[in-house]
Design an enzyme around this catalytic site. Structure first.
Site, PDB file in Angstrom:
ATOM      1  N   ARG A 141      10.309  18.961  -1.839  1.00 15.56           N
ATOM      2  CA  ARG A 141       8.843  19.026  -1.709  1.00 15.56           C
ATOM      3  C   ARG A 141       8.439  20.252  -0.886  1.00 15.56           C
ATOM      4  NH1 ARG A 141       6.322  13.710   0.446  1.00 15.56           N
ATOM      5  NH2 ARG A 141       4.439  14.896   0.029  1.00 15.56           N
TER       6      ARG A 141
ATOM      7  N   HIS B  40      -1.199  12.406   8.441  1.00 15.26           N
ATOM      8  CA  HIS B  40       0.111  11.916   8.026  1.00 15.26           C
ATOM      9  C   HIS B  40       1.238  12.899   8.354  1.00 15.26           C
ATOM     10  CE1 HIS B  40      -1.824   8.865   5.014  1.00 15.26           C
ATOM     11  NE2 HIS B  40      -1.877   8.460   6.266  1.00 15.26           N
TER      12      HIS B  40
HETATM   13  P1  OAD Z   1      -3.160   9.346  -4.324  1.00 13.13           P
HETATM   14  O1  OAD Z   1      -2.111   9.852  -5.268  1.00 13.13           O
HETATM   15  O2  OAD Z   1      -3.146   7.913  -3.977  1.00 13.13           O
HETATM   16  O3  OAD Z   1      -4.607   9.698  -4.903  1.00 13.13           O
HETATM   17  C1  OAD Z   1      -4.903  10.978  -5.428  1.00 13.13           C
HETATM   18  C2  OAD Z   1      -6.359  10.981  -5.840  1.00 13.13           C
HETATM   19  O4  OAD Z   1      -6.695  12.305  -6.238  1.00 13.13           O
HETATM   20  C3  OAD Z   1      -6.690  10.059  -7.018  1.00 13.13           C
HETATM   21  O5  OAD Z   1      -7.861   9.314  -6.705  1.00 13.13           O
HETATM   22  C4  OAD Z   1      -6.961  11.023  -8.186  1.00 13.13           C
HETATM   23  O6  OAD Z   1      -7.939  10.531  -9.091  1.00 13.13           O
HETATM   24  C5  OAD Z   1      -7.465  12.242  -7.429  1.00 13.13           C
HETATM   25  N1  OAD Z   1      -7.250  13.539  -8.100  1.00 13.13           N
HETATM   26  C6  OAD Z   1      -6.183  13.961  -8.824  1.00 13.13           C
HETATM   27  N2  OAD Z   1      -6.320  15.221  -9.212  1.00 13.13           N
HETATM   28  C7  OAD Z   1      -7.509  15.650  -8.731  1.00 13.13           C
HETATM   29  C8  OAD Z   1      -8.230  16.878  -8.786  1.00 13.13           C
HETATM   30  N3  OAD Z   1      -7.741  17.949  -9.417  1.00 13.13           N
HETATM   31  N4  OAD Z   1      -9.427  16.942  -8.177  1.00 13.13           N
HETATM   32  C9  OAD Z   1      -9.959  15.861  -7.536  1.00 13.13           C
HETATM   33  N5  OAD Z   1      -9.322  14.673  -7.441  1.00 13.13           N
HETATM   34  C10 OAD Z   1      -8.118  14.565  -8.020  1.00 13.13           C
HETATM   35  O7  OAD Z   1      -3.052  10.269  -3.024  1.00 13.13           O
HETATM   36  P2  OAD Z   1      -3.668  10.010  -1.569  1.00 13.13           P
HETATM   37  O8  OAD Z   1      -4.964   9.290  -1.655  1.00 13.13           O
HETATM   38  O9  OAD Z   1      -3.628  11.309  -0.858  1.00 13.13           O
HETATM   39  O10 OAD Z   1       1.026   8.874   2.534  1.00 13.13           O
HETATM   40  O11 OAD Z   1      -2.582   9.048  -0.952  1.00 13.13           O
HETATM   41  C11 OAD Z   1      -2.693   8.669   0.395  1.00 13.13           C
HETATM   42  C12 OAD Z   1      -1.327   8.591   1.029  1.00 13.13           C
HETATM   43  O12 OAD Z   1      -0.468   7.781   0.222  1.00 13.13           O
HETATM   44  C13 OAD Z   1      -0.591   9.908   1.140  1.00 13.13           C
HETATM   45  O13 OAD Z   1      -0.979  10.667   2.276  1.00 13.13           O
HETATM   46  C14 OAD Z   1       0.822   9.463   1.249  1.00 13.13           C
HETATM   47  C15 OAD Z   1       0.847   8.411   0.152  1.00 13.13           C
HETATM   48  O14 OAD Z   1       1.802   7.428   0.258  1.00 13.13           O
HETATM   49  C16 OAD Z   1       2.179   9.006   3.163  1.00 13.13           C
HETATM   50  O15 OAD Z   1       3.107   9.661   2.694  1.00 13.13           O
HETATM   51  C17 OAD Z   1       2.205   8.299   4.468  1.00 13.13           C
END
Ligand code: OAD
Length: 247
Positions: free
Chosen positions: A82, A127
């Site tokens: 990564r 995070h």
């Molecule tokens: P997720 O993978 O859960 O969510 C990603 C979001 O981005 C989704 O709602 C998609 O619809 C949206 N998305 C994707 N591509 C996009 C784009 N080009 N423009 C706008 N939106 C887009 O990721 P996180 O919410 O960041 O934690 O996840 C939260 C945490 O869960 C992370 O920090 C990580 C993970 O487990 C740890 O590692 C502790």
């Protein structure tokens, strides 16, 4: 996603205008971002079907203290992959637009450094960060990591426990200073811009409710229609965020 009809396009323009007007009046604007912010830079998200990291890998094996105890070499090798991916990625238009607004504090769940590389100077990483390792034994020793050339699994030079990425894993507490600051920023925000997060991981996701309780206007930018009450701007962050944050 379906192409917008003319009516949809008009209502999207109105929503964007309303969001921009709110931001123009804002005194304490804050952004809160997740993996979707960096998706257009080629960094995979977590929860999207098929392409999300947690659709391909077991989060408990790779992102938990138990997984690290079971196979530290596997975990460090996965994080180093990564890291190399982030090293070869470039900030996208959304990172650059955010970095251009030095009046806004950026709270992020992302462990990449693309906001900083775009020039942002006030980023709160809830995070942790891929560009540091810390001692897994808790002695407090930390080392900066060159993302393009990450170090393999090795013992802490001070106490001999394994060094590990300085990121938050499932079941772990958020960094205290960053969390307290983010919570206060959300509680005092008048406009809270949620960008590219599924808002499923707590306590970070709870910042949205904190901002709402403080009567902040919540603006959500997501490629999928969101569930967050507030102004919904549906589309890729790389297109919407520069429009939203331009003065
Ligand atoms: P997720 O993978 O859960 O969510 C990603 C979001 O981005 C989704 O709602 C998609 O619809 C949206 N998305 C994707 N591509 C996009 C784009 N080009 N423009 C706008 N939106 C887009 O990721 P996180 O919410 O960041 O934690 O996840 C939260 C945490 O869960 C992370 O920090 C990580 C993970 O487990 C740890 O590692 C502790």
């Amino acid at each position: 996603m379906k192409p917008p009809t003319q009516t949809n396009a008009h209502s999207e323009d109105r929503l964007l205008d309303a969001a921009k007007a709110a931001l123009r009046k804002a005194v304490r604007p804050v952004t809160f971002s997740g993996a979707g912010l960096s998706a257009e830079s080629g960094i995979p998200t977590f929860r999207e079907a098929q392409t999300g990291l947690w659709a391909m890998y077991d989060p408990m094996a790779l992102a938990s203290p138990e997984g690290f105890a079971t196979d530290p070499e596997l975990v460090v090798g996965w994080y180093n992959e990564r890291r190399r991916n982030v090293a070869s990625a470039q900030p996208n238009a959304a990172h650059c637009a955010m970095a251009g607004r030095q009046d806004i504090v950026h709270v992020t769940q992302n462990v990449d450094n693309l906001l900083e590389r775009a020039g942002a100077n006030d980023v709160v990483h809830l995070h942790g960060s891929l560009d540091r390792d810390k001692c897994s034994g808790g002695c407090g020793h930390r080392e900066d990591i060159d993302l393009a050339n990450p170090l393999p699994l090795r013992p802490c030079p001070l106490c001999g426990h394994w060094m590990r990425p300085d990121v938050v894993w499932f079941g772990e507490q958020l960094p205290r200073v960053g969390w307290l600051r983010a919570d206060q920023l959300a509680a005092e925000a008048d406009v809270f811009v949620v960008i590219g997060t599924s808002a499923q991981v707590y306590p970070a996701a709870g910042l949205i409710a904190t901002a709402r309780r403080a009567d902040a206007i919540v603006i959500e930018v997501n490629i999928e229609p969101g569930a967050t009450p507030g102004i919904q701007l549906t589309g890729p962050a790389g297109r919407i965020v520069p429009e939203l944050l331009s003065l």
